[in-house]
Enzyme design. Structure first.
Site: not given
Length: 381
Positions: A132-133, A157, A159, A243-244, A341, A364, A368
């Site tokens: 991943g990272s 993962w 898209t 992308g961020r 509720g 993306e 962390e």
């Protein structure tokens, strides 16, 4: 001095996106969510309006607009459906953005027009099941065979991993852990050895398809390499900077959608003979939401402004993504609390915002990782 007053273009884009979302997206939001339907035709309709090629120059059939208009469009679409907002963001900033930024003229002419008008839906593949990272340990590899490269492995993962007509894929062409050992390939759907795999069954963003991409002896001509062999990792880091801003915009849309729904409900819902917005406990929640959303928006616009002026913005985009994504999770939680509720039911939009919001702190680059990027930047400075 920075001026973030909406331009005439932004106001027009906002109205167009709002009108489209109300007519073509809102009536189907829960149906798509419950059945995990990726609304491909709706995406293609968005393409006709320029929403899938916002940043692409007009010469490649794009809208030729800037990041402020792009943020505006994502926010308005996301306020109605975060899944469609996510698909729009991934298509624009990752797949299309990578070809726009690093493709040569021939490659841009070949692929961008179809992507910009929604004729093709784009995918972008970096992540794998075990990386991943930690992207430099990727196991998806390509070996050279004359004018071709043979790709083997899988990406997870992703898209539009099944529905995408074209994928920009980062593949290892050198040694493990070598930042110059990764290369970017463009792979068109229908290429032998390239197929979609398992579709993920997700908590939220259920109408945005997330799936595996599988490569089995997939032969790709060297003309489909973006930039030079070995440039992939460096390119990916630059693409993720932009992308961020997309994920910060997506987060902003969820936060604003949650806030607007909670504000409206608090004025309509009566308890003890008066609207619940009269109670300080509720009014203070709304005040906190308004402040944090404003701060997240300013951070996002600052990163976009730097990006458009060609200035370094790694730290600023990480700050925007980190803060906006955490705020959107918090705002969606607060909105459910204000609804009580009813907020826990699927009859009101905040339940879906709550489920959708969590992805923003993960996709993306996790919160962390953003803190790591920010820390490295301020310590280097």
């Amino acid at each position: 001095m920075l001026n973030f007053e909406p331009t005439e273009n932004q106001i027009m884009v906002a109205q167009m996106a709002r009108d489209f979302a109300e007519k073509h997206i809102r009536p189907y939001v829960m149906e798509w969510d419950e059945a995990q339907i990726f609304p491909r035709e709706t995406m293609q309709e968005m393409g006709k309006l320029g929403l899938l090629g916002v940043l692409v120059p007009e010469e490649y059939r794009g809208a030729g607009l800037g990041y402020f208009e792009y943020i505006t469009a994502i926010v308005e679409i996301t306020k109605v459906c975060s899944s469609v907002g996510l698909s729009m963001a991934a298509h624009n900033s990752l797949c299309t953005g990578h070809i726009l930024q690093f493709g040569n003229e021939e490659q841009k002419k070949r692929w961008l027009p179809k992507l910009a008008v929604g004729e093709w839906i784009g995918a972008w593949g970096l992540t794998e099941a075990n990386t991943g990272s930690d992207a430099m340990r990727m196991q998806c590899v390509a070996k050279q065979d004359g004018d071709y490269w043979v790709i083997n492995g899988s990406k997870n993962w992703i898209t539009h991993g099944i529905s995408g007509d074209i994928a920009v894929v980062l593949v290892r062409t050198g040694d493990l852990l070598d930042s110059h050992g990764i290369t970017t390939f463009v792979v068109e759907r229908g290429t032998p050895g390239f197929k979609g795999g398992k579709k993920e069954n997700k908590l939220g963003m259920r109408a945005s398809e997330t799936a595996e991409m599988i490569f089995e002896d997939c032969r790709i001509h060297k003309d489909n390499i973006l930039g030079n062999v070995g440039d992939g990792f460096k390119q990916a880091m630059k693409i993720l900077d932009g992308g961020r801003i997309s994920i910060a915009s997506l987060s902003l849309g969820i936060a604003k959608g949650s806030y607007e729904a909670a504000l409206k409900y608090s004025k309509e819902r009566h308890q003890f003979g008066q609207p619940i917005s009269n109670f300080q406990a509720i009014a203070f929640k709304l005040a906190d939401m308004a402040v944090k959303i404003e701060a997240a928006e300013l951070l996002t616009l600052q990163a976009a402004d730097l990006k458009m002026r060609g200035k370094p913005m790694t730290k600023e985009s990480a700050m925007a993504k980190y803060y906006a994504s955490e705020v959107c999770v918090w705002a969606a939680t607060e909105a459910i609390q204000i609804f009580g509720g009813y907020g826990y039911t699927k009859d009101f939009p905040v339940e879906k915002f709550y489920r959708d919001s969590k992805l923003c702190t993960i996709g993306e680059g996790t919160s962390e990782i953003q803190k790591l990027v920010i820390a490295r930047s301020i310590l280097k400075d």
